[in-house]
Every structure is written in C-alpha cells, then in structure tokens.
Write an enzyme that holds these catalytic residues in place. Structure first.
Site, PDB file in Angstrom:
ATOM      1  N   ASP A  31      -5.088  -5.625  -5.932  1.00 17.81           N
ATOM      2  CA  ASP A  31      -4.945  -4.319  -5.655  1.00 17.81           C
ATOM      3  C   ASP A  31      -3.632  -3.689  -5.958  1.00 17.81           C
ATOM      4  O   ASP A  31      -3.283  -2.573  -6.331  1.00 17.81           O
ATOM      5  CB  ASP A  31      -5.172  -3.890  -4.114  1.00 17.81           C
ATOM      6  CG  ASP A  31      -6.362  -4.484  -3.691  1.00 17.81           C
ATOM      7  OD1 ASP A  31      -6.383  -5.949  -4.066  1.00 17.81           O
ATOM      8  OD2 ASP A  31      -6.783  -4.282  -2.619  1.00 17.81           O
TER       9      ASP A  31
ATOM     10  N   ASP B 283       0.732  -1.362  -0.095  1.00 24.01           N
ATOM     11  CA  ASP B 283       0.074   0.095  -0.007  1.00 24.01           C
ATOM     12  C   ASP B 283       0.693   1.335   0.107  1.00 24.01           C
ATOM     13  O   ASP B 283       0.209   2.400  -0.387  1.00 24.01           O
ATOM     14  CB  ASP B 283      -0.924   0.095   1.066  1.00 24.01           C
ATOM     15  CG  ASP B 283      -1.942  -0.895   0.938  1.00 24.01           C
ATOM     16  OD1 ASP B 283      -2.528  -0.971  -0.272  1.00 24.01           O
ATOM     17  OD2 ASP B 283      -2.810  -1.633   2.078  1.00 24.01           O
TER      18      ASP B 283
HETATM   19  N1  GLY Z   1      -6.898  -2.241  -1.327  1.00 20.35           N
HETATM   20  C1  GLY Z   1      -7.822  -2.409  -0.430  1.00 20.35           C
HETATM   21  C2  GLY Z   1      -9.388  -2.493  -1.075  1.00 20.35           C
HETATM   22  O1  GLY Z   1      -9.546  -2.211  -2.179  1.00 20.35           O
HETATM   23  O2  GLY Z   1     -10.364  -2.244  -0.143  1.00 20.35           O
END
Ligand code: GLY
Length: 425
Positions: A186, A125
């Site tokens: 993601d 992230d």
């Molecule tokens: N990256 C976490 C989500 O999309 O909730």
C-alpha cells in the site's frame, strides 16, 4: 403470408431488443458522474440532518456494512487511514460539476486534516490522508496553504524512511510483531506525495527516497509471476531483506486483490514522475498477471486464491458468490489503467483501456450500486477479510477510486494526475 409477416415482425423485434441491450451495455460516464453527484448530495444531506442541521467536518464517512443504509463515520485522526477519501470524493465531484457548493464542502472536509502534517508520523497512511484531500485540493485551487500542508506532510512521511532498508517503514507500531522494518505494498501509493513535494519546492532527497522505495519494493515484494506480497520485512539495523508475508490477504502465497491494485497504481504513478522505462515495464508486468486472472466482469474476488471462488465460468452476480468481491481494488486498478494506457504502445493501450471500461461498465449495474438503498456509490468491497472487517461492504475508498476512474476515462483528470505531462505540452 400472415405467418411470414409474424415471423418478420418477431425477428425485427428481437433485433430491436438486442440493440436496446447493447445500448444499455454502453459505458455512460456522464450518467455515472451524475449518479455520483446525486449520492454525494445525499450523503451531505444525511450528515447534516443527523447532526442537528450542521455537518461535523471532523467526522468522515468510512463504510456502510451489509444491511445498513447510512455511512458509519470515523473521527479524523492519525490512526484513521480513510479520513481523506470523502474530501477527495468532493474534490472530484467538484471537478465533474464545477458547483461552488461542492467546492465549499470539499474545503470544509479537507481542513480538519491539516494538523496531520505537523504531527509525528503515526504510519505511512499519512500519504493516503493528504494526497486524497490536500493534493486534490491544491490541484483545484492552487492554495498556498494546501501546498505548505503537503510539503510539511512529505517531510513528516520521510521520517519513516530507513536508508539501510531503502524503504519507508509502513507500520511503526508493528515492528516487534514482524520482527523488523515492515513495508507494505500500500505504501507505493504514498510515494506520490514525495515525488510531488520534490517537484514543488520540497527537498530533492524526497524524490530519491521515493525512487529507492520503488526499487527496493520491486526487488523483494513480488513473486516470479509478478503477483505481490502484502508485507516485506527488513532487518531494522542493517536493512537486509528478511521475508515476505501477508497481513490482509488469504495467505502468504496468495494474490490479495487490493495489494495488486496498489502495485499497479503505484508503479504507473512512479513512471509518471520518472519517465524511467523500467517502471513502465514493471507496471505492465504487475498489471498483466492481474488481468490474466481477472473474472470476465472485471471485478476481482478479494483474493485470487480464495478456494471459494467458483470455477464454473458461469456469470455470477455479487450476491451469488461465496468468496466476496472487492470493488475497491477494481476501481483503483481501472483508474491506474486509464493512465497506463496513455503510456504504452497501441495494442497494450487498447487492452488496458478495454479492461478499465469493462470494470466501469459492470459497476453501472444495479447489483453493484448503493443506489436507492444507501448513499455510497458502490457496494461489494472487502476491507480486511482475515480480521472479519468490512466484508462485502460499501467503503469510502472504493467510491474515491471509482469517481477518479470515471474522470480519467474522459481525460478530465489529465491536469490533475499528470502534472509533468501537462507541463511538457
Ligand atoms: N491500506 C489498507 C488497505 O488497502 O486496506
């Protein structure tokens, strides 16, 4: 005669009303951007007054849950993946308005994230955190400091790369839970940081890592119908693919809406940096499977396989549906579609642009907006349904991708999101 006149007047009136409603069914991006600006200023005012007249820039708006009227804030931290979205909203609002007050606030909210670039990578992230804040800030200001933060962050993100698996490890903390090197869909979004860094003074290997990650994900992360799995797991030592499953979706075989959003956005972005046709073909495949199953109004349910999704075909408002929607997925995809539409031949291009327009048109409706009830742009996103978290809520990343999509719909993001294209002009 009198009856005739009455009938004609009635027909004219009906036509007039139809014109009115057609008018109100027209996408008005300038009005939407102005609405966003109003909500941004309201957020800033609320943050200021809630903290004795001074904003605490280390606290970032994260969500407004059902029945609430103000942002819940989260401390900027390596464990808080959403810390960059509000700074990103401010950079976009600045692109829309050119207002120096907003520029100053964008800088104020961006700087507290700088330490992340030098902190050992907590997870993938890091990309979301700095792309939304520093990369947008760099696009606006050209700041050398922002550039250095981004280059350092790219090197830090690359430490999670496993060359045997050919992907970045998304969640180091979950290696034993999953029994291996886990990579989530993601993570496709974060490749932008590596591509950008390789183009802007970073090591060439960063580009190769991004390409390897995209290729490996293409191989293992999708079903034959091009719907994506959320998680793919690889053997940590020799890197072979073990299995795929879900974390935030309904089940291992379902199409989680935001996972598909990350795939659509991700492969569109990979094509932007590589101009390799195979990514453009793939971006269309993951998009088409989504659009083929999308509700008429352009906003997906949180997971396409939720059995509570109504099958009647009747148009439902968000409050009438039982399965929650996910406006955040809709917005990320609308943003990607405006870009993808620029890369594909005419027929396809029209389909993608029309789908993105339809999404934004729906989101103009009062039922979807924070409006007077809260300062978020949008309601009705779903964060982590299996964990019972942020269901049918206003969430910062929905607002981020919403304003990004609005800007892209007007071509205002060309210089921001398509640096290579710009460089060729
Ligand atoms: N990256 C976490 C989500 O999309 O909730």
């Amino acid at each position: 005669m009198r009856k005739h006149w009455f009938l004609s007047a009635f027909v004219l009136c009906a036509m007039g009303c139809a014109a009115c409603s057609t008018n109100s069914d027209t996408l008005n991006v300038e009005a939407d951007l102005s609405y966003c600006d109003t909500q941004v200023r309201r957020t800033l005012d609320e943050l200021r007054s809630a903290n004795g007249g001074q904003i605490d820039y280390t606290m970032s708006p994260r969500n407004i849950l059902q029945g609430e009227h103000h942002w819940n804030l989260r401390k900027v931290d390596k464990t808080e993946w959403c810390g960059g979205f509000f700074p990103g909203v401010l950079w976009y609002d600045y692109m829309a308005t050119g207002d120096s007050v907003i520029l100053q606030e964008a800088e104020n909210f961006t700087e507290p994230l700088a330490f992340l670039a030098e902190t050992p990578a907590y997870d993938h992230d890091l990309g979301f955190l700095v792309i939304t804040s520093f990369l947008n800030g760099y696009r606006v200001t050209g700041s050398e400091h922002y550039k250095q933060v981004l280059l350092a962050a790219a090197d830090t993100l690359a430490t999670l790369y496993n060359p045997k698996a050919g992907t970045i490890l998304s969640w180091p903390r979950h290696v034993s839970d999953y029994g291996g090197h886990n990579t989530i869909m993601d993570n496709m979004i974060n490749l932008e940081l590596l591509f950008w860094a390789a183009q802007n003074g970073g090591d060439d290997s960063l580009r190769q890592i991004a390409i390897n990650h995209a290729n490996t994900t293409m191989l293992n992360h999708f079903r034959p119908d091009y719907s994506g799995y959320h998680v793919a797991v690889y053997d940590t030592l020799d890197g072979h693919f073990l299995y795929a499953c879900t974390h935030q979706g309904l089940n291992d075989d379902s199409m989680w809406a935001r996972g598909q959003a990350w795939a659509i956005y991700g492969y569109t972005m990979v094509y932007r940096f590589t101009h390799d046709q195979k990514y453009l073909d793939f971006a269309q495949k993951v998009t088409d499977t989504y659009l083929d199953r999308l509700p008429e109004d352009g906003i997906p349910f949180w997971d396409f396989n939720d059995p509570r999704i109504p099958t009647s075909g009747k148009e439902l408002t968000p409050s009438e549906t039982v399965a929650p929607r996910d406006a955040s997925a809709a917005c990320a995809i609308a943003s990607a579609l405006y870009e993808l539409a620029d890369y594909v031949p005419a027929g396809k291009s029209e389909r993608y642009r029309a789908a993105a327009d339809k999404t934004l048109l729906t989101l103009q409706g009062d039922a979807w907006r924070g409006g007077a009830s809260c300062p978020a742009f949008l309601l009705h996103s779903t964060g982590h349904h299996p964990a019972g978290s942020e269901i049918d809520a206003a969430i910062s990343y929905a607002d981020y991708y919403y304003i990004e999509a609005l800007l892209k719909s007007q071509g205002k993001m060309k210089s921001a999101v398509q640096p290579e294209v710009l460089a060729k002009q």
